[in-house]
Design an enzyme around this catalytic site. Structure first.
Site, PDB file in Angstrom:
ATOM      1  N   GLU A 246      21.069 -41.067   5.509  1.00 46.14           N
ATOM      2  CA  GLU A 246      21.155 -42.511   5.259  1.00 46.14           C
ATOM      3  C   GLU A 246      20.175 -43.161   6.215  1.00 46.14           C
ATOM      4  O   GLU A 246      20.299 -43.002   7.432  1.00 46.14           O
ATOM      5  CB  GLU A 246      22.575 -43.033   5.507  1.00 46.14           C
ATOM      6  CG  GLU A 246      23.580 -42.607   4.463  1.00 46.14           C
ATOM      7  CD  GLU A 246      23.253 -43.092   3.057  1.00 46.14           C
ATOM      8  OE1 GLU A 246      22.455 -44.034   2.906  1.00 46.14           O
ATOM      9  OE2 GLU A 246      23.776 -42.491   2.102  1.00 46.14           O
ATOM     10  N   CYS A 280      21.535 -51.705   8.562  1.00 43.39           N
ATOM     11  CA  CYS A 280      20.630 -51.137   7.564  1.00 43.39           C
ATOM     12  C   CYS A 280      20.720 -51.926   6.264  1.00 43.39           C
ATOM     13  O   CYS A 280      19.804 -51.908   5.456  1.00 43.39           O
ATOM     14  CB  CYS A 280      20.978 -49.678   7.333  1.00 43.39           C
ATOM     15  SG  CYS A 280      22.718 -49.448   7.035  1.00 43.39           S
ATOM     16  N   GLU A 457      27.922 -41.037   0.843  1.00 45.39           N
ATOM     17  CA  GLU A 457      28.968 -41.009   1.863  1.00 45.39           C
ATOM     18  C   GLU A 457      30.136 -41.875   1.402  1.00 45.39           C
ATOM     19  O   GLU A 457      29.978 -42.756   0.567  1.00 45.39           O
ATOM     20  CB  GLU A 457      28.435 -41.585   3.176  1.00 45.39           C
ATOM     21  CG  GLU A 457      27.289 -40.785   3.741  1.00 45.39           C
ATOM     22  CD  GLU A 457      27.134 -40.980   5.236  1.00 45.39           C
ATOM     23  OE1 GLU A 457      27.900 -40.376   5.995  1.00 45.39           O
ATOM     24  OE2 GLU A 457      26.234 -41.732   5.638  1.00 45.39           O
TER      25      GLU A 457
HETATM   26  P1  NAD Z   1      16.924 -42.880  15.089  1.00 44.93           P
HETATM   27  O1  NAD Z   1      16.380 -42.182  13.902  1.00 44.93           O
HETATM   28  O2  NAD Z   1      16.021 -43.146  16.208  1.00 44.93           O
HETATM   29  O3  NAD Z   1      18.132 -42.031  15.707  1.00 44.93           O
HETATM   30  C1  NAD Z   1      19.255 -41.679  14.935  1.00 44.93           C
HETATM   31  C2  NAD Z   1      19.873 -40.416  15.547  1.00 44.93           C
HETATM   32  O4  NAD Z   1      18.972 -39.334  15.363  1.00 44.93           O
HETATM   33  C3  NAD Z   1      20.137 -40.514  17.050  1.00 44.93           C
HETATM   34  O5  NAD Z   1      21.350 -39.876  17.360  1.00 44.93           O
HETATM   35  C4  NAD Z   1      18.967 -39.747  17.629  1.00 44.93           C
HETATM   36  O6  NAD Z   1      19.240 -39.202  18.886  1.00 44.93           O
HETATM   37  C5  NAD Z   1      18.797 -38.651  16.597  1.00 44.93           C
HETATM   38  N1  NAD Z   1      17.476 -38.003  16.576  1.00 44.93           N
HETATM   39  C6  NAD Z   1      16.291 -38.505  16.980  1.00 44.93           C
HETATM   40  N2  NAD Z   1      15.321 -37.580  16.801  1.00 44.93           N
HETATM   41  C7  NAD Z   1      15.904 -36.481  16.266  1.00 44.93           C
HETATM   42  C8  NAD Z   1      15.424 -35.225  15.834  1.00 44.93           C
HETATM   43  N3  NAD Z   1      14.138 -34.895  15.924  1.00 44.93           N
HETATM   44  N4  NAD Z   1      16.304 -34.350  15.321  1.00 44.93           N
HETATM   45  C9  NAD Z   1      17.611 -34.664  15.202  1.00 44.93           C
HETATM   46  N5  NAD Z   1      18.129 -35.851  15.599  1.00 44.93           N
HETATM   47  C10 NAD Z   1      17.280 -36.751  16.118  1.00 44.93           C
HETATM   48  O7  NAD Z   1      17.625 -44.212  14.571  1.00 44.93           O
HETATM   49  P2  NAD Z   1      18.338 -45.366  15.437  1.00 44.93           P
HETATM   50  O8  NAD Z   1      17.271 -46.157  16.113  1.00 44.93           O
HETATM   51  O9  NAD Z   1      19.447 -44.799  16.263  1.00 44.93           O
HETATM   52  O10 NAD Z   1      19.028 -46.237  14.302  1.00 44.93           O
HETATM   53  C11 NAD Z   1      18.369 -47.255  13.615  1.00 44.93           C
HETATM   54  C12 NAD Z   1      18.007 -46.809  12.211  1.00 44.93           C
HETATM   55  O11 NAD Z   1      19.182 -46.345  11.548  1.00 44.93           O
HETATM   56  C13 NAD Z   1      17.466 -47.927  11.352  1.00 44.93           C
HETATM   57  O12 NAD Z   1      16.336 -47.489  10.643  1.00 44.93           O
HETATM   58  C14 NAD Z   1      18.602 -48.218  10.380  1.00 44.93           C
HETATM   59  O13 NAD Z   1      18.220 -48.764   9.154  1.00 44.93           O
HETATM   60  C15 NAD Z   1      19.213 -46.885  10.226  1.00 44.93           C
HETATM   61  N6  NAD Z   1      20.600 -46.986   9.750  1.00 44.93           N
HETATM   62  C16 NAD Z   1      20.860 -46.625   8.451  1.00 44.93           C
HETATM   63  C17 NAD Z   1      22.133 -46.733   7.950  1.00 44.93           C
HETATM   64  C18 NAD Z   1      22.435 -46.311   6.540  1.00 44.93           C
HETATM   65  O14 NAD Z   1      23.577 -45.991   6.269  1.00 44.93           O
HETATM   66  N7  NAD Z   1      21.465 -46.304   5.645  1.00 44.93           N
HETATM   67  C19 NAD Z   1      23.168 -47.199   8.763  1.00 44.93           C
HETATM   68  C20 NAD Z   1      22.869 -47.561  10.063  1.00 44.93           C
HETATM   69  C21 NAD Z   1      21.574 -47.437  10.551  1.00 44.93           C
END
Ligand code: NAD
Length: 476
Positions: A246, A280, A457
């Site tokens: 997501e 999001c 989900e």
């Molecule tokens: P992010 O991608 O930076 O991090 C998300 C998670 O991924 C964190 O726990 C991070 O530590 C982990 N991560 C980072 N690099 C990784 C890797 N290489 N391998 C595995 N895990 C890794 O995102 P963020 O800044 O925490 O959240 C903001 C983003 O989340 C926005 O783009 C938002 O739109 C999105 N979001 C989407 C939804 C949805 O349901 N569509 C809901 C909430 C947030």
């Protein structure tokens, strides 16, 4: 407070830790979170692997009791948990309490689902043969979560994972360890056998990636940014794992001439700026037809400027800070780019308040075109842009002209346009006369195009991801 890892039923410290800072007041440090390496992650995965078979064989009653306990405690402590959440993430206290309550409701829903798991028994096309279609757990699932819903998103992954008999390793976002720790603390007292749930804190690029690549992990459920999600999809394909992503949004809200103006303004104010726009599903592209455009922009502009921005825990605040300095800088830089590209900007400046935090005034950018950066890329802050549309048909084309497809909304009094939009908006969730953000917990959540990948989900649809289907033939 030290937020420790929870591995194989024990709380474990690491030699390194990372400060957890309140974005409303950076002098307030909530605690320090463990900073793990791949060795801790390996142990968590091994614990989950060895606990998985017994939990897969647990009765529906055993699973119900665990999930029901967790849901009840979260609901009973919603105010306290909501306080932590708002202090750590920066959403206002009512929003924090609301999110905590949501997490409790999710566990209650999936507690019920433990008792409602069924399959199909059919007659075969071959004489005398019976066919059964059943669902089984997938094994060890890795859950990777973002900071913006730090209790609800872990809850909507952990609850179905456990309800359908899987063992879990949770890797929460670096910025919000307290919420993950609080959830793990409740889970640790729920009667869940040791090793079925494990929590490991640390950097995504190190331990998150290790979780994704590990051969003993059967599936990954990820919520976060598009760039991280794409990398995870590729890694999961290489490992032939199930994956559910997501990701971001650039959600359109169409406002037609026949809309109820007050209702449209309220829906856009809520959708664009509440939770500091860090959703999001935020309404970031407002597409407004000519007949209502000027009245709408004036009314939304004044309502936005009247929003009270301040410390998330202060009574009466309607918008808190950005989650950290990096996110604040990103928001301000998008506002800057929008102005340089010809947008007319209202608000959008940094705010200095009594206490030092990551504050900005919400921003409305008008007179924008869909090819401008502000309409192409996700800001993830309190910034909305407005585009003019000649009529409904043009508004729909603009709404769908994006790489994302999470949520889409329309404000209209017309059944004809509402029905057409529900059928033709390229989004996983469509809202009529409601904000693009704000969903129920008992129905599927997810998007299309670049926003989501894999099974949905939440609700009963969660079973698609958290189980494997088996078909058995019997000649009695
Ligand atoms: P992010 O991608 O930076 O991090 C998300 C998670 O991924 C964190 O726990 C991070 O530590 C982990 N991560 C980072 N690099 C990784 C890797 N290489 N391998 C595995 N895990 C890794 O995102 P963020 O800044 O925490 O959240 C903001 C983003 O989340 C926005 O783009 C938002 O739109 C999105 N979001 C989407 C939804 C949805 O349901 N569509 C809901 C909430 C947030």
């Amino acid at each position: 407070m030290n937020y420790k890892n929870f591995i194989a039923g024990s709380w474990e410290e690491t030699s390194d830790s990372c400060a957890n800072v309140n974005p409303s007041d950076i002098s307030d440090v909530l605690g320090h979170a463990a900073q793990s390496g791949t060795a801790e992650m390996d142990r968590a995965i091994a614990a989950a692997k060895s606990a998985a078979p017994d939990w897969a064989a647990a009765t529906p009653q055993q699973r119900f009791d665990v999930l029901d306990f967790i849901g009840s405690e979260i609901l009973a402590r919603r105010e306290e948990l909501g306080q932590f959440l708002s202090r750590e993430e920066g959403k206002t206290l009512p929003e924090g309490i609301g999110e905590a309550a949501r997490a409790g409701q999710i566990f209650k829903f999936f507690a019920g689902e433990c008792l409602r798991q069924n399959g199909d028994k059919l007659a075969s096309v071959r004489p005398g043969v019976d066919v059964e279609v059943t669902r089984s757990p997938i094994g060890v699932v890795g859950l990777i979560t973002p900071w913006n819903f730090p209790i609800a998103i872990p809850a909507w992954k952990i609850a179905p994972a456990l309800a359908y008999g899987n063992a879990v390793v949770l890797k929460p976002a670096e910025l919000t360890p307290a919420c993950a720790w609080l959830l793990a603390d409740i889970i640790s007292r729920s009667g869940l056998p040791e090793g079925v749930f494990n929590l490991v804190f640390g950097r995504g690029s190190v331990i998150g990636q290790h979780l994704v690549d590990h051969p003993d992990v059967a599936a990954i459920s990820f919520t976060g940014s598009v760039s991280t999600g794409r990398g995870i999809a590729v890694a999961c394909a290489k490992g032939m794992k199930k994956v559910q992503l997501e990701m971001g949004g650039k959600n359109p809200m169409v406002v037609l001439d026949d809309a109820d103006l007050d209702l449209a303004v309220e829906a856009c104010l809520n959708g664009a700026f509440y939770s500091t726009g860090q959703r999001c599903t935020a309404s970031s592209r407002l597409i407004v037809t000519e007949g209502i455009h000027d009245r709408f922009v004036t009314a939304l502009g004044s309502a936005m400027q009247a929003l009270k921005v301040g410390h998330a825990l202060e009574a009466g605040m309607q918008m808190g800070p950005a989650v950290d300095g990096r996110q604040l800088d990103q928001n301000l830089s998008y506002v800057d780019i929008a102005a340089k590209e010809g947008g007319k900007v209202l608000g959008g400046h940094r705010l200095s308040l009594q206490q030092e935090g990551f504050y900005m005034a919400p921003a409305l950018v008008t007179e924008t075109r869909n090819d401008m950066c502000i309409n192409r890329e996700e800001v993830f802050g309190p910034v909305a842009s407005v585009m003019r549309a000649r009529d409904y048909e043009e508004a729909l084309v603009l709404a769908n002209s994006t790489q994302f497809g999470l949520s889409a909304g329309i404000c209209t009094g017309s059944l004809k346009y509402a029905s057409h939009f529900k059928a033709n908006a390229e989004a996983g969730m469509v809202m009529v006369n409601l904000p693009t953000a704000g969903v129920d917990y008992h129905v599927p959540f997810g998007g299309t195009k670049g926003s989501s990948y894999g099974a949905r989900e939440q609700g009963r649809y969660a079973a698609e991801f958290y189980t494997r289907v088996k078909t058995a033939y019997t000649l009695p």
